[in-house]
Motif scaffolding. Structure first.
Motif, PDB file in Angstrom:
ATOM      1  N   GLY A 128       0.800  -1.223   0.000  1.00  0.00           N
ATOM      2  CA  GLY A 128       0.000   0.000   0.000  1.00  0.00           C
ATOM      3  C   GLY A 128       0.826   1.262   0.000  1.00  0.00           C
ATOM      4  N   ASN A 129       2.015   1.209  -0.610  1.00  0.00           N
ATOM      5  CA  ASN A 129       2.915   2.375  -0.670  1.00  0.00           C
ATOM      6  C   ASN A 129       3.287   2.907   0.709  1.00  0.00           C
ATOM      7  N   GLN A 130       3.342   2.021   1.693  1.00  0.00           N
ATOM      8  CA  GLN A 130       3.657   2.423   3.065  1.00  0.00           C
ATOM      9  C   GLN A 130       5.118   2.118   3.383  1.00  0.00           C
ATOM     10  N   LEU A 131       5.953   3.157   3.385  1.00  0.00           N
ATOM     11  CA  LEU A 131       7.358   2.978   3.732  1.00  0.00           C
ATOM     12  C   LEU A 131       7.548   2.725   5.224  1.00  0.00           C
ATOM     13  N   THR A 132       6.644   3.241   6.039  1.00  0.00           N
ATOM     14  CA  THR A 132       6.838   3.197   7.491  1.00  0.00           C
ATOM     15  C   THR A 132       6.790   1.782   8.049  1.00  0.00           C
ATOM     16  N   ILE A 133       6.117   0.843   7.362  1.00  0.00           N
ATOM     17  CA  ILE A 133       5.982  -0.495   7.925  1.00  0.00           C
ATOM     18  C   ILE A 133       7.283  -1.281   7.853  1.00  0.00           C
ATOM     19  N   TRP A 134       8.276  -0.745   7.193  1.00  0.00           N
ATOM     20  CA  TRP A 134       9.574  -1.417   7.077  1.00  0.00           C
ATOM     21  C   TRP A 134      10.515  -1.037   8.228  1.00  0.00           C
ATOM     22  N   LYS A 135      10.009  -0.240   9.155  1.00  0.00           N
ATOM     23  CA  LYS A 135      10.898   0.266  10.202  1.00  0.00           C
ATOM     24  C   LYS A 135      10.173   0.315  11.541  1.00  0.00           C
ATOM     25  N   CYS A 136      10.906  -0.043  12.600  1.00  0.00           N
ATOM     26  CA  CYS A 136      10.377   0.115  13.957  1.00  0.00           C
ATOM     27  C   CYS A 136      10.360   1.606  14.292  1.00  0.00           C
ATOM     28  N   PRO A 137       9.250   2.142  14.803  1.00  0.00           N
ATOM     29  CA  PRO A 137       9.188   3.581  15.086  1.00  0.00           C
ATOM     30  C   PRO A 137      10.186   4.037  16.150  1.00  0.00           C
ATOM     31  N   ALA A 138      10.697   3.092  16.947  1.00  0.00           N
ATOM     32  CA  ALA A 138      11.683   3.470  17.965  1.00  0.00           C
ATOM     33  C   ALA A 138      13.103   3.547  17.406  1.00  0.00           C
ATOM     34  N   ASP A 139      13.296   3.102  16.181  1.00  0.00           N
ATOM     35  CA  ASP A 139      14.612   3.161  15.546  1.00  0.00           C
ATOM     36  C   ASP A 139      14.810   4.558  14.956  1.00  0.00           C
ATOM     37  N   GLN A 140      15.684   5.335  15.550  1.00  0.00           N
ATOM     38  CA  GLN A 140      15.946   6.704  15.112  1.00  0.00           C
ATOM     39  C   GLN A 140      17.291   6.838  14.396  1.00  0.00           C
ATOM     40  N   SER A 141      17.831   5.737  13.889  1.00  0.00           N
ATOM     41  CA  SER A 141      19.150   5.781  13.273  1.00  0.00           C
ATOM     42  C   SER A 141      19.126   6.592  11.979  1.00  0.00           C
ATOM     43  N   PHE A 142      20.263   7.185  11.673  1.00  0.00           N
ATOM     44  CA  PHE A 142      20.375   8.013  10.469  1.00  0.00           C
ATOM     45  C   PHE A 142      21.813   7.980   9.960  1.00  0.00           C
ATOM     46  N   VAL A 143      21.979   8.473   8.737  1.00  0.00           N
ATOM     47  CA  VAL A 143      23.303   8.616   8.122  1.00  0.00           C
ATOM     48  C   VAL A 143      23.480  10.081   7.749  1.00  0.00           C
ATOM     49  N   LEU A 144      24.635  10.636   8.041  1.00  0.00           N
ATOM     50  CA  LEU A 144      24.926  12.025   7.662  1.00  0.00           C
ATOM     51  C   LEU A 144      25.364  12.070   6.204  1.00  0.00           C
ATOM     52  N   VAL A 145      24.559  12.725   5.380  1.00  0.00           N
ATOM     53  CA  VAL A 145      24.864  12.858   3.960  1.00  0.00           C
ATOM     54  C   VAL A 145      25.059  14.347   3.668  1.00  0.00           C
ATOM     55  N   ASN A 146      26.303  14.722   3.382  1.00  0.00           N
ATOM     56  CA  ASN A 146      26.643  16.143   3.171  1.00  0.00           C
ATOM     57  C   ASN A 146      26.190  17.000   4.350  1.00  0.00           C
ATOM     58  N   GLY A 147      26.365  16.450   5.559  1.00  0.00           N
ATOM     59  CA  GLY A 147      26.025  17.171   6.771  1.00  0.00           C
ATOM     60  C   GLY A 147      24.556  17.141   7.146  1.00  0.00           C
ATOM     61  N   VAL A 148      23.730  16.487   6.330  1.00  0.00           N
ATOM     62  CA  VAL A 148      22.292  16.415   6.595  1.00  0.00           C
ATOM     63  C   VAL A 148      21.943  15.020   7.085  1.00  0.00           C
ATOM     64  N   PRO A 149      21.281  14.877   8.240  1.00  0.00           N
ATOM     65  CA  PRO A 149      20.898  13.545   8.725  1.00  0.00           C
ATOM     66  C   PRO A 149      19.783  12.949   7.872  1.00  0.00           C
ATOM     67  N   ARG A 150      20.036  11.772   7.294  1.00  0.00           N
ATOM     68  CA  ARG A 150      19.035  11.077   6.484  1.00  0.00           C
ATOM     69  C   ARG A 150      18.619   9.806   7.218  1.00  0.00           C
ATOM     70  N   PRO A 151      17.345   9.662   7.602  1.00  0.00           N
ATOM     71  CA  PRO A 151      16.899   8.456   8.304  1.00  0.00           C
ATOM     72  C   PRO A 151      17.148   7.199   7.475  1.00  0.00           C
ATOM     73  N   ARG A 152      17.595   6.151   8.120  1.00  0.00           N
ATOM     74  CA  ARG A 152      17.793   4.895   7.406  1.00  0.00           C
ATOM     75  C   ARG A 152      16.435   4.258   7.104  1.00  0.00           C
ATOM     76  N   VAL A 153      16.382   3.470   6.033  1.00  0.00           N
ATOM     77  CA  VAL A 153      15.101   3.061   5.473  1.00  0.00           C
ATOM     78  C   VAL A 153      14.462   1.870   6.173  1.00  0.00           C
ATOM     79  N   ARG A 154      15.239   1.125   6.949  1.00  0.00           N
ATOM     80  CA  ARG A 154      14.726  -0.172   7.383  1.00  0.00           C
ATOM     81  C   ARG A 154      15.328  -0.581   8.710  1.00  0.00           C
ATOM     82  N   SER A 155      14.495  -1.229   9.557  1.00  0.00           N
ATOM     83  CA  SER A 155      15.018  -1.927  10.726  1.00  0.00           C
ATOM     84  C   SER A 155      14.504  -3.362  10.782  1.00  0.00           C
ATOM     85  N   MET A 156      13.664  -3.758   9.823  1.00  0.00           N
ATOM     86  CA  MET A 156      13.144  -5.124   9.750  1.00  0.00           C
ATOM     87  C   MET A 156      14.098  -6.009   8.950  1.00  0.00           C
TER      88      MET A 156
END
Length: 296
Positions: A128-156
């Motif tokens: 259903g075009n739902q990206l959020t179901i691929w990640k636990c809402p408590a997972d706040q991990s991110f990657v710094l891309v050119n100084g901008v924090p980008r949330p990682r796409v998946r924790s499942m």
């Protein structure tokens, strides 16, 4: 010339509104202490309420993702998607539930760009075009891309024994090959769909490819051989979300502190180690796979 009459100044009556009583320093300190105590009492309650809400949302994500997995299986002649592609055979990526690998490298767009991974998944049309179901809402991990924090796409991640690496043991040999790599839903009759987990949350410093490999050494009665290949998540007060092949989901609270070592923020933890007599390993083994049956 002024008269000699004595003019006496009359005192002005004091009105109630003219009084401005002030707090003493002691009273202010007492108020501050009381407010601090109330805050100390309320913050853990609020934290638990937030964690419980996230846990409920995580279970809902699991249910939806497991439903997408089951619909894919039903539409593909009972065939299970692979837990990971086989890197030696790039063509297997098309049938893997997810491709690519996560880390904290800003030059690896698979970390933060779902169009390269999730939206190419064979499960995506059922989500259903739902990206959020691929990640636990408590997972706040991110990657710094050119100084901008980008949330990682998946924790499942998916149980590696469901499809393996492109339908194989990935070249691991005996540690994996001695146990069943399920390729069809009908094969799950042993031990049963309600006893085989499909997805779980993984901690941000252990997740990489799309699979979670349970180390089966010691099953069922050699606990001195127990250990880990990957570490599960513990975002919900030392607990992890799971979804099973029959569609139900649950939260598992870990019992052994070796299952939940301190998180390595922004990096990867050493997650392959022995953990003898760990009851959490026994729980995972019982719900992962079964030994390969010898030919009669």
């Amino acid at each position: 010339m002024r008269s000699g009459m004595n003019h006496t100044t009359q005192p002005r009556s004091v009105q109630a509104g003219d009084l401005h009583p002030a707090f003493t320093l002691v009273e202010l300190l007492v108020v501050i202490v009381i407010v601090g105590l109330l805050a100390a009492m309320l913050l853990p309650v609020l934290g638990k309420a937030r964690s419980k809400t996230q846990g409920i949302q995580c279970l809902n994500n699991h249910r939806q993702l497991a439903l997408a997995w089951r619909m894919y299986v039903d539409d593909n002649q009972d065939r299970l998607p692979y837990a990971s592609e086989d890197p030696r055979r790039p063509e297997t990526a098309a049938a893997a539930w997810i491709s690519g690998s996560l880390d904290f490298n800003p030059n690896n767009p698979a970390n933060w760009d779902p169009s390269l991974t999730i939206q190419r998944s064979p499960l995506w049309p059922y989500c259903g075009n739902q990206l959020t179901i691929w990640k636990c809402p408590a997972d706040q991990s991110f990657v710094l891309v050119n100084g901008v924090p980008r949330p990682r796409v998946r924790s499942m991640s998916m149980n590696v024994y469901l499809g393996g690496w492109g339908g194989t043991d990935g070249g691991w040999g005996a540690p994996i090959a001695a146990y069943r790599i399920y390729l069809k839903m009908s094969e799950l009759l042993d031990p049963g769909p309600s006893k085989v987990f499909v997805f779980l949350d993984m901690r941000e410093d252990s997740i990489d490819m799309g699979n979670f490999a349970v180390r089966m050494a010691g099953w069922p009665d050699r606990p001195e051989l127990y250990g880990f290949y990957d570490l599960p998540g513990y975002y919900h007060h030392q607990a992890c979300g799971f979804s099973f092949a029959d569609g139900h989901s649950e939260i598992r609270r870990w019992r052994d502190p070796r299952t939940t070592p301190p998180l390595v923020k922004g990096g990867l933890i050493y997650d392959t180690f022995a953990s003898p007599h760990n009851p959490d390993v026994a729980w995972l083994q019982e719900r992962a796979t079964r030994p390969v049956r010898s030919a009669p």
